[in-house]
Write a protein that holds these residues in place. Structure first.
Motif, PDB file in Angstrom:
ATOM      1  N   THR A  56      -8.847   2.430 -18.285  1.00  0.00           N
ATOM      2  CA  THR A  56      -8.952   2.754 -16.768  1.00  0.00           C
ATOM      3  C   THR A  56      -7.268   2.035 -16.232  1.00  0.00           C
ATOM      4  N   ASP A  87      -9.734 -10.287  -4.213  1.00  0.00           N
ATOM      5  CA  ASP A  87      -8.667 -10.859  -3.067  1.00  0.00           C
ATOM      6  C   ASP A  87      -8.714 -12.219  -2.665  1.00  0.00           C
ATOM      7  N   ARG A 120      -6.778   0.883 -12.308  1.00  0.00           N
ATOM      8  CA  ARG A 120      -8.130   0.268 -11.698  1.00  0.00           C
ATOM      9  C   ARG A 120      -7.930  -1.373 -12.195  1.00  0.00           C
ATOM     10  N   ARG A 126       1.047  -0.959  -0.023  1.00  0.00           N
ATOM     11  CA  ARG A 126       0.099   0.027   0.073  1.00  0.00           C
ATOM     12  C   ARG A 126       0.814   1.099  -0.103  1.00  0.00           C
ATOM     13  N   PHE A 134      -5.706  -6.537  -5.585  1.00  0.00           N
ATOM     14  CA  PHE A 134      -6.472  -6.080  -4.507  1.00  0.00           C
ATOM     15  C   PHE A 134      -6.614  -4.655  -4.432  1.00  0.00           C
ATOM     16  N   LEU A 135      -5.403  -4.042  -4.044  1.00  0.00           N
ATOM     17  CA  LEU A 135      -5.332  -2.622  -3.815  1.00  0.00           C
ATOM     18  C   LEU A 135      -5.804  -1.983  -4.904  1.00  0.00           C
ATOM     19  N   SER A 136      -5.805  -2.407  -5.929  1.00  0.00           N
ATOM     20  CA  SER A 136      -6.509  -1.558  -7.399  1.00  0.00           C
ATOM     21  C   SER A 136      -7.702  -1.941  -7.772  1.00  0.00           C
ATOM     22  N   GLY A 137      -8.260  -2.691  -6.836  1.00  0.00           N
ATOM     23  CA  GLY A 137      -9.842  -2.819  -7.061  1.00  0.00           C
ATOM     24  C   GLY A 137     -10.079  -4.158  -7.436  1.00  0.00           C
ATOM     25  N   GLY A 138      -9.123  -5.308  -7.742  1.00  0.00           N
ATOM     26  CA  GLY A 138      -9.383  -6.568  -8.000  1.00  0.00           C
ATOM     27  C   GLY A 138      -9.540  -7.392  -7.016  1.00  0.00           C
ATOM     28  N   ASP A 188     -10.204  -4.013 -13.506  1.00  0.00           N
ATOM     29  CA  ASP A 188     -11.396  -4.498 -13.806  1.00  0.00           C
ATOM     30  C   ASP A 188     -11.628  -4.935 -14.922  1.00  0.00           C
ATOM     31  N   GLN A 222     -17.750  -9.009 -14.673  1.00  0.00           N
ATOM     32  CA  GLN A 222     -16.591  -8.773 -14.131  1.00  0.00           C
ATOM     33  C   GLN A 222     -16.174  -9.785 -13.112  1.00  0.00           C
TER      34      GLN A 222
END
Length: 311
Positions: A234, A142, A237, A47, A136-140, A239, A276
């Motif tokens: 994007t 976990d 992110r 992070r 994960f920290l980019s929105g994907g 996604d 997604q």
């Protein structure tokens, strides 16, 4: 050459670290009694690296793939040989960004700052965790990471064989099949291109000549050279926009767009573009299978004290 010298100086300047363990089958709770806070420590470090640079997440994810796809998931990609004969100095690895190395080395230092964990967690496992956390920290998704890898001791330039941006579906399937991965795994892992960018040399040959490329997208790319362009619309992110872009002829690399232009893989692209959640599930499963490639044990590996050098 100047970039090569910079990366060498950068890695050497990062400072030293440390690693023993018992051979075990990969499992998520491998460090439960060895380094119980491992995952939270690595995630916190990742992070911080991502806060310092937007390139940290895509660079770390790419580093994991380049490691596992060559000699197996043994962190050999991070070894620096004094004679210059190592993986990251192969031309196919010259596009790896310093931010990926920095993210892993910083996470290793954070782990080793805990006396209970010092010299007990492999660079290969930290790289696998850092790649997951970058996603994960980019929105994907976990997902659980299987752990228990040992680090390799050998890294050579000649060992590097990787897929290229010009590959067609047969070439992509051939390469991933050599790793024990399926076409579905390959398409899901290609979705990692939802993060990051590529330099002009990787796509300029397609601009204005490839009928699969959307003309408006091609016109936009003409202004990117010399320089770079993002791999999807994007780029920070994680996604499914990568797949949606492929449907519109906006795949940056030829190997990306081939996943849609070839009827044999188009259905999977369509599924991920529409769902997604399906992409996330298949990506997590494919990353888990990729993480099992060429895993080393105490018999043929070690836990490096410094990720850049064999002990």
């Amino acid at each position: 050459m100047r970039r090569l010298q910079f990366l060498a100086a950068f890695l050497l300047a990062l400072g030293a670290l440390s690693p023993p363990m018992v051979a075990a089958q990969l499992r998520p709770d491998y460090y439960k009694n060895i380094c119980p806070n491992l995952e939270s420590v690595v995630r916190g470090s990742v992070r911080r690296s991502m806060a310092q640079s937007p390139a940290a997440a895509p660079a770390t994810l790419r580093l994991f793939f380049h490691d596992c796809a060559v000699k197996g998931c043994d962190a050999s990609i991070m070894i620096m040989n004094p004679n210059g004969d190592d993986e990251w100095r192969n031309p196919d690895d010259q596009t790896l960004k310093p931010e990926g190395f920095y993210t892993v080395i910083s996470a290793k230092a954070a782990v080793d700052s805990d006396p209970q964990c010092r010299n007990k967690v492999s660079c290969a496992d930290i790289l696998a965790l850092a790649a997951r956390d970058s996603v994960f920290l980019s929105g994907g998704p976990d997902y659980q990471v299987e752990l228990g890898r040992y680090d390799g001791r050998v890294s050579t330039r000649a060992s590097v064989v990787l897929p290229h941006g010009t590959f067609n579906l047969d070439q992509l399937n051939g390469f991933f099949s050599s790793l024990g991965l399926s076409q579905t795994d390959m398409i899901a892992l290609s979705g990692g291109h939802t993060l990051g960018a590529a330099s002009c040399g990787f796509f300029q040959y397609r601009v204005g000549t490839d009928p699969a490329m959307d003309p408006a997208f091609a016109a936009q790319l003409r202004g990117s050279c010399p320089g770079f362009a993002f791999l999807d619309s994007t780029p920070l992110r994680f996604d499914n926009v990568y797949y949606r872009d492929l449907r519109g002829g906006k795949g940056l690399l030829g190997s990306d767009q081939a996943l849609y232009t070839d009827a044999r893989s188009r259905g999977t692209v369509e599924r991920y573009a529409a769902d997604q959640g399906a992409f996330f599930r298949d990506f997590a499963a494919a990353m888990t299978r990729l993480g099992r490639v060429g895993v080393r044990t105490a018999a043929d590996g070690e836990i490096r004290r410094d990720c850049r050098f064999p002990n």
